[in-house]
Design an enzyme around this catalytic site. Structure first.
Site, PDB file in Angstrom:
ATOM      1  N   GLN A  32       0.825  -1.208   0.000  1.00  0.00           N
ATOM      2  CA  GLN A  32       0.000   0.000   0.000  1.00  0.00           C
ATOM      3  C   GLN A  32       0.859   1.258   0.000  1.00  0.00           C
ATOM      4  OE1 GLN A  32      -3.233  -0.292  -0.279  1.00  0.00           O
ATOM      5  NE2 GLN A  32      -3.749   1.889  -0.252  1.00  0.00           N
ATOM      6  N   GLY A  64       1.961   1.958  -3.364  1.00  0.00           N
ATOM      7  CA  GLY A  64       0.887   2.230  -4.311  1.00  0.00           C
ATOM      8  C   GLY A  64       0.951   1.313  -5.521  1.00  0.00           C
ATOM      9  N   GLY A  65       0.758   1.874  -6.697  1.00  0.00           N
ATOM     10  CA  GLY A  65       0.779   1.084  -7.920  1.00  0.00           C
ATOM     11  C   GLY A  65       2.092   0.364  -8.138  1.00  0.00           C
ATOM     12  N   GLU A  97       3.914 -25.442   9.316  1.00  0.00           N
ATOM     13  CA  GLU A  97       4.259 -25.796  10.699  1.00  0.00           C
ATOM     14  C   GLU A  97       3.055 -25.671  11.630  1.00  0.00           C
ATOM     15  OE1 GLU A  97       7.108 -27.022  11.475  1.00  0.00           O
ATOM     16  OE2 GLU A  97       8.425 -26.429   9.853  1.00  0.00           O
ATOM     17  N   THR A 110      -1.208 -24.507  11.011  1.00  0.00           N
ATOM     18  CA  THR A 110      -1.888 -23.255  10.669  1.00  0.00           C
ATOM     19  C   THR A 110      -2.050 -22.393  11.915  1.00  0.00           C
ATOM     20  OG1 THR A 110      -4.117 -24.087  11.115  1.00  0.00           O
ATOM     21  CG2 THR A 110      -3.206 -24.496   8.898  1.00  0.00           C
TER      22      THR A 110
END
Length: 390
Positions: free
Chosen positions: A343, A346-347, A370, A372
């Site tokens: 984030q 960004g792009g 290992e 969940t």
């Protein structure tokens, strides 16, 4: 992208030897691992030569005794080495963790004769291990495994399929859990199986969203014959051996997760201080500054958690609950931090030109392997409230 390098993590290391060890790891990372990581991961290249170098450098057997070729390092130091390796390339960091997991049964439960015969090559002889517990129909419910080992004179004949095996098809040896007796946990025994044993075949590697350079494959045991001298521990002791190994292995995954998260944060900080919008670096904007601060805090908290669990292990104290907590917190934190790093960019973060998209894809698997993170919550709750009532 800027050439500005992030500052190395300051490490609390107990001895001058351990400080030199981490310096060696950072040198190997900068010269042999990081420069090729993105290209080789995209191409799905398994870096066997890196594992050979790590073995030659004494880095594949760090938490084991020097009398059999290990490094005599406390887990506190070993895990920080894993973090450094995983930050550069998770295929390598997780691969070292799995190799250590594969050595655990023999080192902890083998006879003196077995350790003398096999451990030197496993710890410092260039070999690479795999850990074979999960099966197509028994993942979280490992005690229901169906692979069988049947006694035939002085040998055992192993038949069945193991699934999701890291280093499947490239490992030189496998620690295999197989059923030798009654249903459930009490009927499972551990074996050390050569990777080139007759009747042992690997399926095509799984096509994964991340860690493409690390082969993950099913292993088929079609009447694989091993001598009783390759049985580890007593008959029926295998599940207890497996659980013991997993407690330590979960700390390895926690350390790898913090390595991935640290790499993602470093990229986010580098980008945010270089990228300018509205006439100033985007790192000047409060919303983004707070995001970076939260990312850094999660990393430091996770690192403190896994190191405290490691110190308990080094002191010979119970650490199963703390190992589950570390694995849970660190891997969830890695997923959040890597997502936030995308984030921040960004792009650009969504493109292959920057490493954060790879780190985000790699972070996800750490919440699964290992045990969940749902299983980790069950483990923690059992320590708090006792076993579930039925």
């Amino acid at each position: 992208m800027s050439d500005r390098a992030p500052q190395p993590v300051e490490r609390r290391l107990p001895t001058e030897e351990s400080r030199q060890l981490v310096a060696l790891v950072r040198d190997i990372v900068s010269k042999e691992i990081a420069p090729r990581a993105a290209e080789e991961e995209e191409a799905g290249v398994f870096p066997r030569e890196v594992f050979t170098l790590l073995s030659e450098s004494g880095l594949l057997g760090l938490p084991y005794g020097s009398d059999h070729g290990g490094g005599d390092q406390p887990y506190e130091v070993y895990l920080q080495v894993l973090e450094e390796l995983a930050a550069a390339r998770l295929t390598v960091g997780l691969g070292v963790s799995v190799h250590s997991l594969a050595c655990h049964a023999l080192a902890g439960y083998g006879t003196d004769e077995q350790r003398a015969a096999h451990l030197p090559a496993m710890l410092s002889g260039g070999l690479l291990g795999a850990y074979c517990l999960s099966e197509p129909a028994s993942g979280s419910d490992a005690a229901s495994l169906r692979t069988k080992a049947v006694r035939d004179g002085d040998d055992w004949v192993i038949t069945g399929t193991k699934a999701w095996i890291t280093h499947g098809g490239v490992a030189d040896f496998c620690t295999v859990l197989a059923r030798t007796g009654v249903e459930g946990a009490r009927g499972i025994t551990a074996f050390l199986v050569p990777g080139d044993a007759e009747g042992l075949n690997a399926a095509l590697p799984e096509k994964k969203m991340g860690m493409k350079g690390s082969p993950t494959a099913q292993l088929h045991f079609d009447g694989v014959r091993v001598g009783d001298d390759r049985r580890i521990g007593e008959e029926g002791q295998g599940f207890a051996i497996a659980l013991s190994a997993l407690d330590s292995g979960r700390l390895g995954i926690a350390a790898c997760a913090i390595g991935v998260a640290q790499a993602a944060l470093d990229e986010a900080v580098r980008y945010a201080t270089d990228r300018r919008q509205f006439g100033r670096p985007i790192a000047d904007f409060q919303g983004l500054r707070f995001m970076l601060a939260d990312m850094a805090t999660q990393i430091e908290a996770g690192r403190a958690l896994y190191l405290e669990a490691a110190r308990l292990r080094d002191a010979g104290e119970p650490f199963s609950r703390q190992a589950a907590m570390a694995k849970l917190f660190c891997t969830d934190a890695a997923m959040r931090v890597a997502t936030d790093a995308v984030q921040v960019l960004g792009g650009y973060g969504y493109t292959l030109d920057f490493p954060v998209e790879r780190l985000m894809r790699e972070a996800k698997v750490l919440q699964i392997v290992e045990g969940t993170n749902q299983i980790q919550r069950m483990v923690i709750a059992r320590h708090l409230a006792g076993p579930e009532t039925r």
